[in-house]
Design an enzyme around this catalytic site. Structure first.
Site, mmCIF file in Angstrom:
data_model
loop_
_atom_site.group_PDB
_atom_site.id
_atom_site.type_symbol
_atom_site.label_atom_id
_atom_site.label_comp_id
_atom_site.label_asym_id
_atom_site.label_seq_id
_atom_site.Cartn_x
_atom_site.Cartn_y
_atom_site.Cartn_z
ATOM 1 N N ALA A 151 0.806 -1.097 0.102
ATOM 2 C CA ALA A 151 -0.005 -0.015 -0.039
ATOM 3 C C ALA A 151 0.714 1.349 0.113
ATOM 4 O O ALA A 151 2.143 1.204 0.489
ATOM 5 C CB ALA A 151 -0.801 0.020 1.170
ATOM 6 N N GLY A 155 0.597 -5.834 0.228
ATOM 7 C CA GLY A 155 -0.361 -5.808 -0.779
ATOM 8 C C GLY A 155 -0.073 -6.228 -2.060
ATOM 9 O O GLY A 155 -0.534 -6.828 -3.019
ATOM 10 N N GLU A 194 0.087 -9.795 -2.182
ATOM 11 C CA GLU A 194 -1.129 -10.433 -2.454
ATOM 12 C C GLU A 194 -1.628 -10.246 -3.798
ATOM 13 O O GLU A 194 -2.267 -11.372 -4.349
ATOM 14 C CB GLU A 194 -1.934 -9.503 -1.578
ATOM 15 C CG GLU A 194 -2.139 -9.849 0.080
ATOM 16 C CD GLU A 194 -2.994 -9.051 0.888
ATOM 17 O OE1 GLU A 194 -3.068 -7.702 0.693
ATOM 18 O OE2 GLU A 194 -4.055 -9.698 1.288
ATOM 19 N N GLU A 250 2.600 -6.606 7.275
ATOM 20 C CA GLU A 250 1.412 -5.874 7.868
ATOM 21 C C GLU A 250 1.644 -5.996 9.315
ATOM 22 O O GLU A 250 1.100 -5.104 9.997
ATOM 23 C CB GLU A 250 0.197 -6.447 7.232
ATOM 24 C CG GLU A 250 -0.228 -5.993 6.052
ATOM 25 C CD GLU A 250 0.515 -7.044 4.822
ATOM 26 O OE1 GLU A 250 1.495 -7.723 5.213
ATOM 27 O OE2 GLU A 250 0.030 -6.942 3.710
HETATM 28 N N1 CAA Z 1 4.583 3.748 -0.408
HETATM 29 C C1 CAA Z 1 5.015 4.891 -0.610
HETATM 30 N N2 CAA Z 1 6.266 5.088 -0.938
HETATM 31 C C2 CAA Z 1 7.027 4.226 -0.490
HETATM 32 C C3 CAA Z 1 6.755 2.897 0.339
HETATM 33 C C4 CAA Z 1 5.171 2.654 0.135
HETATM 34 N N3 CAA Z 1 4.842 1.585 0.958
HETATM 35 N N4 CAA Z 1 7.726 2.291 0.802
HETATM 36 C C5 CAA Z 1 8.974 2.908 0.140
HETATM 37 N N5 CAA Z 1 8.456 4.203 -0.260
HETATM 38 C C6 CAA Z 1 9.379 5.427 -0.846
HETATM 39 C C7 CAA Z 1 10.135 5.584 0.430
HETATM 40 O O1 CAA Z 1 9.705 6.736 0.862
HETATM 41 C C8 CAA Z 1 11.506 6.154 -0.338
HETATM 42 O O2 CAA Z 1 10.928 7.651 -0.760
HETATM 43 P P1 CAA Z 1 12.037 8.651 -0.930
HETATM 44 O O3 CAA Z 1 13.446 8.232 -1.517
HETATM 45 O O4 CAA Z 1 11.275 9.842 -1.301
HETATM 46 O O5 CAA Z 1 12.429 8.980 0.428
HETATM 47 C C9 CAA Z 1 11.654 5.257 -1.513
HETATM 48 O O6 CAA Z 1 10.371 4.360 -1.443
HETATM 49 C C10 CAA Z 1 12.661 4.392 -1.057
HETATM 50 O O7 CAA Z 1 12.449 3.764 0.272
HETATM 51 P P2 CAA Z 1 13.712 3.270 1.016
HETATM 52 O O8 CAA Z 1 14.627 4.442 1.100
HETATM 53 O O9 CAA Z 1 13.309 2.724 2.172
HETATM 54 O O10 CAA Z 1 14.410 2.257 0.191
HETATM 55 P P3 CAA Z 1 15.128 0.822 0.395
HETATM 56 O O11 CAA Z 1 15.612 0.248 -0.685
HETATM 57 O O12 CAA Z 1 15.957 1.040 1.699
HETATM 58 O O13 CAA Z 1 13.747 0.065 1.048
HETATM 59 C C11 CAA Z 1 11.672 -1.135 1.008
HETATM 60 C C12 CAA Z 1 12.732 -0.459 0.062
HETATM 61 C C13 CAA Z 1 12.096 -2.164 1.237
HETATM 62 C C14 CAA Z 1 10.493 -1.125 -0.199
HETATM 63 C C15 CAA Z 1 11.340 -0.294 2.065
HETATM 64 O O14 CAA Z 1 10.998 1.337 1.612
HETATM 65 C C16 CAA Z 1 10.069 -0.475 2.958
HETATM 66 O O15 CAA Z 1 10.029 -1.689 3.563
HETATM 67 N N6 CAA Z 1 8.939 0.088 2.506
HETATM 68 C C17 CAA Z 1 7.606 -0.232 3.344
HETATM 69 C C18 CAA Z 1 6.974 -1.350 2.770
HETATM 70 C C19 CAA Z 1 5.694 -1.750 3.352
HETATM 71 O O16 CAA Z 1 5.627 -1.640 4.514
HETATM 72 N N7 CAA Z 1 4.518 -1.669 2.567
HETATM 73 C C20 CAA Z 1 3.367 -1.294 3.154
HETATM 74 C C21 CAA Z 1 2.750 -3.126 3.373
HETATM 75 S S1 CAA Z 1 1.400 -3.188 4.166
HETATM 76 C C22 CAA Z 1 0.369 -3.352 2.978
HETATM 77 O O17 CAA Z 1 0.809 -3.262 1.703
HETATM 78 C C23 CAA Z 1 -1.131 -3.596 3.293
HETATM 79 C C24 CAA Z 1 -1.788 -2.781 3.472
HETATM 80 O O18 CAA Z 1 -3.060 -2.477 3.235
HETATM 81 C C25 CAA Z 1 -1.529 -1.591 4.738
#
Ligand code: CAA
Length: 690
Positions: free
Chosen positions: A63, A102, A105, A125
């Site tokens: 998400a 997501g 999924e 999540e």
């Molecule tokens: N949504 C929007 N932007 C996101 C994002 C997300 N879920 N995850 C990461 N980004 C953005 C970051 O903010 C960052 O942006 P900036 O460069 O502008 O700061 C960019 O992507 C790169 O992120 P990182 O600097 O963290 O890069 P990384 O390579 O170290 O890590 C990653 C990448 C592993 C994807 C890490 O960012 C991460 O773990 N992100 C979160 C993932 C997450 O938890 N997603 C939600 C899951 S829950 C879900 O999907 C179900 C629901 O309904 C809630």
């Protein structure tokens, strides 16, 4: 703006490509684009097979965090997943990068999953207090069995695609461009050269219902004592997948997800997640370029300087370690070599990496040796005038654009900067722990600090994997002020009648690992860089304990008596000492409940936070929360003191503060911000900006 989802058809294969940089988060426009592209591919007579792929660095990571806590717009992901599941045409998913939440999924509903080697797969999540709510809790256990599915969803930890193949989560790992491989495979399917699978997939959840029930029971047992609702609901959903018809299972999951989204714990965990992601990205520095840093100078080859050097080497910088005393310098370099040796022996560093890192470090015994540095970090035990003299000397040796940073938490940056002639290059950077334990780094800027200098330090902290919180130089750092308020409130409660053990028990039941008294003990006994950094006045009971030889590193004791295993027991001598303080002050002890302790603790910290915001030392409540979460073990599922205050209600806490202020007006007087917010029907969270 380019379209976030592209659709192209070649020889019977529709390739639907998600393109939403940087990480293809499933934002509302992406979901709308996907829904439209899928519907078009499904109805088009020229399409026989569908490939789902993603451009850029990753398959969707889940998400979009920018949509958290906003009203949902457009088609929900669950609807898109159902459309794919019901699609009569085969759907192939081509995964690369990180497939999370997501995103995973979405991949789960495809008929066939290819993944580029090294792709990471996970359901994080649970760390947000949620569960996979687009059918994940139902589909994952069917695909890989309940035990592995529960393991993934309860831990939240990602796995590599190779392991995904072993579990049946991934059908094929490919080297090279996975989207190209998926399209080639789809073409073979169209031309009848390949079938995706010989028959339908086995339902691994229902293969052996007794075993599945046992896996569910085991998972429940493993949760005993855990207090968060998400893990419990995940297990319930897997059980529902086993016991209920598919549609009812999906409805069960939807209800559980809805409950969790509304829960205070998930709101706090999402808040903590956002605080971490926004750390080091202050809005006013948007567009400010950091100065390039390749060569860093570290001044002081004692334990702190060498720890800083090790951290910087691990982050990829070249470091010149400086010490005027050549013996100390040699010892410092030796400590670095030994630490690297140990890392090689432990297998966390390869011999090649050690050689490469060693090539990036050198020593200097004269300040002229630092002339080539882009940034110099002072990690000495000098006092403020000593650091000011050192910086004055350095100014003569360094290039005009070199950043000058002090790691002393107690130094006033404006005064330090004012003592030299390059105030705009001077900044404070306080590492609470150079190793991995505490991720918090506090950056203190002076009135004259150039924005580019702040951006340079923020970029450096990001490279070390730590979390930066920025504060304006004023009366102490954010952590000092908050911890001082926390300890003073504990002190006052001890005087009123609570024992240190009552206070610690109350705060442990609030969710801290240690109460404030035991934390002081551990700080005093181990003497780490954390705790209450220099500059805060020690509370009087603590002073008495120190004076009585009862507390501190030299005493080897604290509020508790510790045995050889480090277990602390309550100490009657300490209780007597506290009683004597009460006697001296003529205070009759009253009984203090755990609830009062918790309420006062939150009120004290949040009020100090409100003062820091009012003074402009902290720029937003999120930063204050992050200090407590990343540096001092504030329970993550409560989100920090400002979030806890928001959830408890500002009016209630302001009224409590007014009551407490009758005992000690200076300490408890509510900051003006409370009234401002209450009057306008706002919360601290409204001050966090977009
Ligand atoms: N949504 C929007 N932007 C996101 C994002 C997300 N879920 N995850 C990461 N980004 C953005 C970051 O903010 C960052 O942006 P900036 O460069 O502008 O700061 C960019 O992507 C790169 O992120 P990182 O600097 O963290 O890069 P990384 O390579 O170290 O890590 C990653 C990448 C592993 C994807 C890490 O960012 C991460 O773990 N992100 C979160 C993932 C997450 O938890 N997603 C939600 C899951 S829950 C879900 O999907 C179900 C629901 O309904 C809630």
């Amino acid at each position: 703006m380019p379209e976030p989802v592209a659709n192209r058809v070649t020889d019977g294969v529709a390739v639907i490509t998600i393109d939403n940089p940087p990480v293809n988060a499933l934002s509302a426009p992406v979901r709308a684009g996907l829904a439209a592209a899928l519907s078009e591919a499904e109805t088009s007579a020229s399409v026989r097979v569908i490939v789902l792929a993603a451009r850029g660095r990753s398959w969707p990571v889940g998400a979009d965090i920018h949509e958290f806590d906003k009203p949902p717009v457009g088609p929900p992901l669950s609807e898109i997943c159902t459309a794919i599941a019901l699609c009569p045409k085969p759907v192939l998913a081509a995964l690369h990068g990180t497939a999370l939440g997501g995103g995973l999924e979405l991949a789960l509903v495809a008929d066939y999953r290819l993944a580029a080697a090294g792709t990471r797969l996970g359901f994080p999540e649970v760390s947000l207090g949620l569960l996979p709510g687009a059918g994940g809790t139902q589909r994952l256990p069917r695909l890989i069995g309940p035990k592995a599915a529960l393991g993934m969803m309860l831990s939240g930890l990602p796995m590599l695609a190779r392991r995904g193949v072993e579990l049946g989560l991934i059908d094929e790992v490919v080297t090279g461009d996975v989207a190209v491989a998926a399209e080639e495979l789809a073409q073979k399917v169209v031309s009848g050269l390949r079938r995706l699978r010989p028959g339908p997939r086995p339902d691994r959840l229902r293969e052996d219902p007794a075993q599945s029930l046992a896996a569910i029971a085991d998972a429940r047992k493993g949760l005993l004592g855990r207090r968060l609702p998400a893990p419990v609901r995940i297990i319930d959903c897997v059980e529902a997948a086993l016991l209920l018809p598919e549609e009812e299972g999906a409805a069960y999951e939807a209800v559980a997800f809805g409950d969790l989204v509304e829960s205070s714990q998930s709101a706090a965990l999402r808040h903590a997640f956002i605080a971490e992601r926004r750390a080091g990205h202050p809005p006013e520095l948007e567009g400010v370029l950091p100065r390039p840093v390749a060569q860093v100078g570290v001044i002081g080859a004692g334990p702190e300087g060498t720890a800083a050097t090790l951290m910087l080497l691990a982050a990829g910088y070249s470091v010149i370690l400086f010490d005027r005393v050549t013996g100390t310098l040699a010892e410092g370099l030796e400590r670095i070599a030994t630490a690297h040796e140990m890392a090689v022996a432990a297998g966390t560093l390869s011999p090649e990496q050690r050689e490469e890192a060693w090539d990036r470090v050198s020593g200097a015994a004269s300040l002229a040796g630092l002339a080539a540095c882009d940034l110099v970090i002072e990690a000495t035990d000098l006092d403020e005038p000593g650091v000011a003299r050192l910086f004055a000397e350095l100014e003569r040796e360094l290039r005009p654009s070199t950043v000058l940073a002090t790691t002393h938490g107690g130094i006033d940056i404006d005064r330090l900067a004012g003592a030299g002639s390059r105030a705009d290059d001077v900044i404070g950077v306080y590492f609470h722990d150079y190793q991995a334990n505490k991720r918090l780094v506090e950056i203190v800027t002076g009135t004259a600090t150039a924005p580019a200098v702040t951006a340079t330090i923020l970029a450096l902290v990001r490279k070390t994997g730590k979390l930066a919180v920025r504060a304006r130089s004023g009366a102490g750092m954010i952590s000092q002020r908050l911890m001082r308020a926390y300890h003073l409130m504990a002190e006052a409660l001890m005087e009123a009648g609570a024992s240190p053990y009552d206070i610690d028990r109350a705060m442990v039941s609030f969710g801290f690992r240690h109460g404030p008294c035991q934390a002081l003990d551990l700080e005093g006994l181990e003497g780490s860089a954390g705790g209450v950094p220099g500059g805060s006045a020690p509370p009087t009971i603590r002073q008495r304990l120190v004076a009585a030889g009862r507390l501190g590193r030299d005493a080897g004791r604290g509020f508790y008596r510790y045995d050889e295993t480090g277990r602390g027991a309550e100490d009657p001598e300490v209780l007597e000492l506290i009683e004597s303080v009460r006697r001296d002050k003529g205070i009759a002890a009253r009984s203090v409940s755990g609830r009062e302790i918790r309420h006062r603790a939150v009120a004290a910290m949040a009020n100090e936070g409100a003062r820091l915001l009012g003074e402009g030392v902290a720029s937003c409540p999120l930063d204050i929360d992050l200090v407590m979460l990343a540096g001092f073990g504030f329970p993550r599922w409560r989100g920090g003191p400002m979030q806890t205050a928001d959830q408890a209600g500002l009016l209630r806490i302001r009224n409590d503060l007014r009551d407490y202020a009758r005992e000690d007006a200076d300490f408890w007087q509510p900051a003006d911000l409370w009234d401002d917010l209450i009057k306008n029907g706002r919360k601290f969270a409204d001050l966090n900006g977009g």
